[in-house]
Enzyme design. Structure first.
Site: not given
Ligand code: OSB
Ligand code: MG
Length: 369
Positions: A213, A238
């Site tokens: 990712e 993302d």
């Molecule tokens: O990159 O997915 C991400 C949390 C804060 C900011 C970015 C990310 C995340 C997580 C959390 O990976 C995943 C969750 O909420 O379980």
């Molecule tokens: Mg992410």
């Protein structure tokens, strides 16, 4: 009917365990709870902007300003009740997608409650249980991470995502793979690498990751497309996917083979549907990312993840993974190993607990037409 009032709560909740990504380590979460009142019903939304502008340019404070001084006044001045009308009206205001999504979600919850339907029925969702993964942050040592993963596995999580950064990547993936040869494993870099590190990243192909990712910074769709050509591991974007247009560009350019959907990042559910439907037509699967939401935001995510093109395990874990005292009762739990059941009551279908909301509130605004 018309909306009587909108309430904004600026909240802080401590995590059960610190969460570290390539952005840094944090111990708690600030966010905004949005409540829309109409005729005895309350629609709940959560704005996922974080304290610092690391994941996106928004912060809890910028979103507070945009909600209080721009978006809520817009709703009142136009007499808006329908989420789609809000989406169209809010379009003229640039960016600030997390602020927009927080309010739009509250309108969706309200709409479903008025119709007496669980939200997923309104969205056209097709499943009642959601495959639950868990996102494991960067730990102080590899043994600490392995213990954490073992723990999550024993709780029933079937897919683990680990956070990587330079110095915490190949060796960590190798250790996790050695200990858990069959684990569904993926890695998230949160945009920390640069295209000069492409050959380094290629070595991740050895670990049979479900996906990698966001290796590069959000705006570099072109370099992501070059990296995807060099790697067998599917890339998932993302931070890069902030709209239907960016999703379309990323897929047509070959910048990724999977898309992570977060309603806050793309500015609301109307935009999620557009991205989802496009990915489905294009033959690309999506999954629901998380922003360490409270139970309110997570309940929203559960309903979103019922849409048909959500084909990978989601970052949707039980309340206990995130918070000692989540805002809702009962908490979100794994209904059986690897799955969370979608609430079946009207709207988001969870019950926020008023004393817990009060305890977590740092400031509050009650806005009337
Ligand atoms: O990159 O997915 C991400 C949390 C804060 C900011 C970015 C990310 C995340 C997580 C959390 O990976 C995943 C969750 O909420 O379980
Ligand atoms: Mg992410």
């Amino acid at each position: 009917m018309a909306i009587d009032r909108i309430e904004l709560n600026f909240m802080r909740l401590p995590y059960v365990h610190f969460f570290e990504t390539s952005f840094g380590r944090s111990y708690d979460r600030t966010f905004i709870m949005v409540r829309v009142y109409e005729d005895g019903l309350i629609g709940y939304g959560e704005c996922v902007a974080e304290e610092k502008p690391l994941y996106s340019g928004e912060t809890t404070e910028t979103a507070w300003h945009i909600l209080k001084d721009v978006l809520v006044p817009l709703v009142f001045s136009l007499g808006i009740v329908e989420p789609e009308d809000f989406y169209n009206a809010a379009k003229s205001f640039k960016e600030n997608r997390m602020a927009k999504a927080g309010l739009e979600l509250a309108l969706w919850d309200l709409k479903a409650k008025k119709l007496g339907l669980p939200l997923y029925k309104l969205y056209g969702g097709v499943r009642e249980e959601i495959p639950a993964g868990v996102s494991a942050g960067i730990e102080d040592s590899i043994p600490d991470l392995l213990t954490m993963i073992e723990n999550y596995q024993s709780q029933g999580y079937k897919r683990i995502k680990i956070k990587i950064k330079p110095g915490w990547d190949l060796e960590v993936c190798r250790a996790v793979r050695e200990k858990f040869p069959d684990l569904l494993l993926q890695a998230d870099a949160n945009g920390i690498y640069s295209p000069e590190e492409a050959d380094h990243l290629r070595q991740l192909d050895a670990f049979k990751l479900l996906m990698l990712e966001q290796p590069y910074p959000p705006f570099d769709l072109w370099e992501h497309s070059k990296l995807q050509k060099k790697m067998s591991t599917p890339l998932c974007l993302d931070e890069s996917i902030i709209s239907y247009e960016t999703a379309k560009a990323a897929l047509e350019m070959g910048s990724c083979r999977i898309i992570n959907i977060k309603v806050g990042r793309v500015g609301g559910m109307v935009e999620v549907k557009k991205i989802h439907d496009y990915c489905q037509r294009y033959g690309v699967g999506v999954w629901c990312g998380g922003m360490l939401e409270s139970g309110i935001g997570r309940a929203h995510n559960l309903h979103i993840a019922t849409l048909p093109d959500f084909k990978y395990p989601n970052d949707l874990s039980a309340s206990a993974r995130y918070y000692q005292e989540d805002l809702i009762e009962p908490p979100i739990v794994l209904s059986r190993p690897g799955y969370v059941r979608v609430p079946d009551e009207p709207g988001i279908g969870v019950n926020p607990v008023e004393e817990r909301i009060e305890k977590a509130t740092l400031k509050k605004e009650v806005l009337k037409p």
